[in-house]
Design an enzyme around this catalytic site. Structure first.
Site, short mmCIF file in Angstrom:
data_model
loop_
_atom_site.label_atom_id
_atom_site.label_comp_id
_atom_site.label_asym_id
_atom_site.label_seq_id
_atom_site.Cartn_x
_atom_site.Cartn_y
_atom_site.Cartn_z
N CYS A 197 0.72 -1.32 0.07
CA CYS A 197 0.12 -0.04 0.12
C CYS A 197 0.86 1.26 0.05
O CYS A 197 0.43 2.12 -0.66
CB CYS A 197 -0.90 -0.06 1.26
SG CYS A 197 -2.13 -1.11 0.98
C1 UDX Z 1 -0.58 -0.18 5.55
C2 UDX Z 1 -1.84 0.55 6.41
O1 UDX Z 1 -1.34 0.55 7.92
C3 UDX Z 1 -3.03 0.22 6.43
O2 UDX Z 1 -4.09 0.83 7.02
C4 UDX Z 1 -3.40 0.20 4.94
O3 UDX Z 1 -4.80 -0.33 4.60
C5 UDX Z 1 -2.44 -0.65 4.04
O4 UDX Z 1 -1.01 -0.34 4.21
P1 UDX Z 1 0.58 -2.70 6.04
O5 UDX Z 1 1.25 -2.35 4.45
O6 UDX Z 1 -0.02 -3.88 5.90
O7 UDX Z 1 -0.83 -1.77 6.00
O8 UDX Z 1 1.72 -2.49 6.86
P2 UDX Z 1 1.91 -1.42 7.91
O9 UDX Z 1 2.03 -2.04 9.21
O10 UDX Z 1 1.30 -0.20 8.04
O11 UDX Z 1 3.58 -1.18 7.79
C6 UDX Z 1 4.07 -0.67 6.33
C7 UDX Z 1 5.37 -0.57 6.35
O12 UDX Z 1 6.04 0.37 7.08
C8 UDX Z 1 6.23 -1.82 6.80
O13 UDX Z 1 7.46 -2.13 5.84
C9 UDX Z 1 6.78 -1.62 8.04
O14 UDX Z 1 7.88 -2.25 8.47
C10 UDX Z 1 7.15 -0.07 7.89
N1 UDX Z 1 7.14 0.66 9.18
C11 UDX Z 1 6.26 0.65 10.03
C12 UDX Z 1 8.34 1.38 9.68
O15 UDX Z 1 9.34 1.33 8.83
N2 UDX Z 1 8.51 1.87 10.79
C13 UDX Z 1 7.35 1.98 11.85
O16 UDX Z 1 7.35 2.77 12.57
C14 UDX Z 1 6.13 1.24 11.15
#
Ligand code: UDX
Length: 451
Positions: A280
């Site tokens: 996403c």
């Molecule tokens: C995301 C949104 O959270 C969700 O609401 C939307 O509908 C789809 O996209 P998702 O892609 O499943 O969900 O993962 P998410 O847990 O949000 O993490 C996204 C990325 O950010 C991951 O690669 C994660 O490792 C990274 N991340 C997240 C960080 O690098 N640091 C953080 O503090 C949080």
């Protein structure tokens, strides 16, 4: 308005579609889901999920027992036998990073044809992430042209963005923090809100969960703003991690915890590391940025968010090169290939960017291990790396290891373990999962956001 449970159909059995279908069916709603993938349909009809998602098996089982969920390929039949249709088809990123709306175009034409023969009022709700204007100007137009009927009078139209994160999508579905309803008219919004009053009866009686009724276009933009803001938080943390590396004695974790205590900011999504991945963030940030630029507005913030994220891979490899001087003839290990822990999903994973950068710098001997994502990784990374089935095998003869996914089994590894199993223990912690004081004392240790 109190009504009986409406019958639900859901076009698309991906992540969002199947979780929603199983959730409605497990609570006694009659659900027909559609997919053109026969294998997928057969599996779901036998009560099994075609992919792993935490908690999904249980609700699918319940739906199967209640005989409330049926999967077919036929959207026409699904519309005739239900009252509300949710659209949950993919809106993937094209090669040029713009959005692919072909599935939306296709399915809305099919739904329009089905509406032509529908006698009673029907509500169409888009759940797919689509650019502002798409509900009205593509879905709405297709529905009207193919049905010969009018929106508002014969059928309704809503856009309800979803906020499901992988690994948490069942939890996010049953316990939302808010429900955003973009509505064509009041009747459309009332029909959807009433459905949720029935679905969330108990939850609403005990929890604060605002239902925000807005225009179709605002709802479409809420979804982009949501993901872009979270992606911005991550890139912001990574930028400050780079500042932290300019001066001794700064720990980026302490800095982000410090600002996270401000109630206006909060500490979530401020984790510096290898950068964001997943289906996403990158897709949505690129899609809305491209859309703005086609409308003669260049987004400075989103450009920077993506650049900082891409640069993290280069930065991590630079850190390793500084530590080892020359990486080319050494065996390098990657621990963690999926884009985050708890999933086998490899889409836009930071591991792909780091491995690409290593190969660009002529590193030929790369070994990778992931507890869940090896099969998916092979599809993405082909034979550019060697795959092994354990951390020990991945570390054998290795001179440098990159931690790129925060899996529990990696969190539990001690400095002694790396010393014992590696040829030379050089550890680059790209997810900030280790205690740097302990590791730094015992081996060559580098992490993001620490000089
Ligand atoms: C995301 C949104 O959270 C969700 O609401 C939307 O509908 C789809 O996209 P998702 O892609 O499943 O969900 O993962 P998410 O847990 O949000 O993490 C996204 C990325 O950010 C991951 O690669 C994660 O490792 C990274 N991340 C997240 C960080 O690098 N640091 C953080 O503090 C949080």
């Amino acid at each position: 308005m109190i009504m009986d449970k409406p019958r639900i159909s859901i076009a698309g059995c991906g992540f969002v579609g199947l979780v929603s279908a199983a959730a409605f069916a497990s609570r006694g709603f009659n659900v027909i889901a559609t997919t053109i993938n026969k294998k997928e349909a057969n599996l779901i009809n036998s009560g099994q999920s075609p992919f792993y998602e935490n908690g999904l098996d249980e609700i699918l089982k319940k739906a199967h027992e209640l005989k409330n969920l049926r999967v077919t390929a036929d959207n026409y039949e699904a519309v005739q036998n239900t009252d509300i249709t949710f659209i949950s088809v993919g809106t993937p990123m094209k090669e040029d990073k713009s959005i692919d709306l072909s599935y939306i175009d296709n399915v809305s034409k099919q739904l329009g044809k089905a509406l032509k023969d529908k006698e009673s009022y029907h509500l169409i709700v888009d759940r797919s992430t689509i650019l502002p204007g798409t509900s009205r100007n593509l879905i709405g137009v297709n529905l009207v042209e193919n049905s010969g009927k009018s929106i508002g009078k014969d059928f309704g139209l809503c856009m309800q963005p979803e906020f499901l994160a992988e690994g948490k999508s069942v939890e996010n579905t049953f316990y939302p923090d808010r429900i955003i309803i973009g509505e064509y008219d009041k009747k459309s919004g009332d029909t959807l809100e009433n459905t949720y009053q029935l679905f969330y009866k108990e939850y609403f009686s005990q929890n604060e969960c605002p239902i925000h009724r807005i225009s179709l276009e605002s709802a479409e933009l809420v979804k982009y703003a949501n993901n872009c803001f979270l992606a911005t938080k991550v890139s912001f943390a990574n930028e400050f991690a780079n500042f932290a590396e300019l001066i001794p004695n700064v720990d980026i974790k302490q800095v982000m915890e410090g600002i996270g205590l401000d109630y206006r900011i909060n500490s979530r999504f401020l984790g510096a590391g290898a950068g964001f991945g997943g289906s996403c963030f990158s897709k949505d940030v690129n899609a809305i940025k491209n859309w703005a630029s086609q409308n003669n507005y260049d987004s400075k913030i989103l450009k920077a968010v993506l650049e900082i994220n891409d640069d993290q891979a280069i930065h991590i490899v630079n850190i390793a090169e500084k530590l080892l001087k020359d990486l080319t003839k050494k065996k390098i290990t990657i621990l963690g290939l999926s884009f985050k822990a708890g999933t086998s999903d490899m889409r836009e994973a930071p591991s792909i960017r780091v491995i690409k950068e290593l190969i660009k710098r002529n590193v030929g001997n790369i070994v990778g291990y992931d507890p869940k994502a090896i099969n998916e990784a092979k599809e993405y990374l082909k034979d550019s790396i060697v795959y092994v089935n354990s951390t020990k095998d991945a570390l054998k003869d290795s001179e440098c290891v990159f931690i790129l996914t925060e899996w529990e089994e990696f969190k539990n590894l001690s400095p002694e373990f790396f010393i014992k199993h590696m040829k030379t223990p050089n550890v680059i912690d790209g997810r900030k999962i280790y205690d740097y004081i302990d590791f730094n004392k015992k081996l060559n240790f580098k992490t993001i956001g620490l000089k």
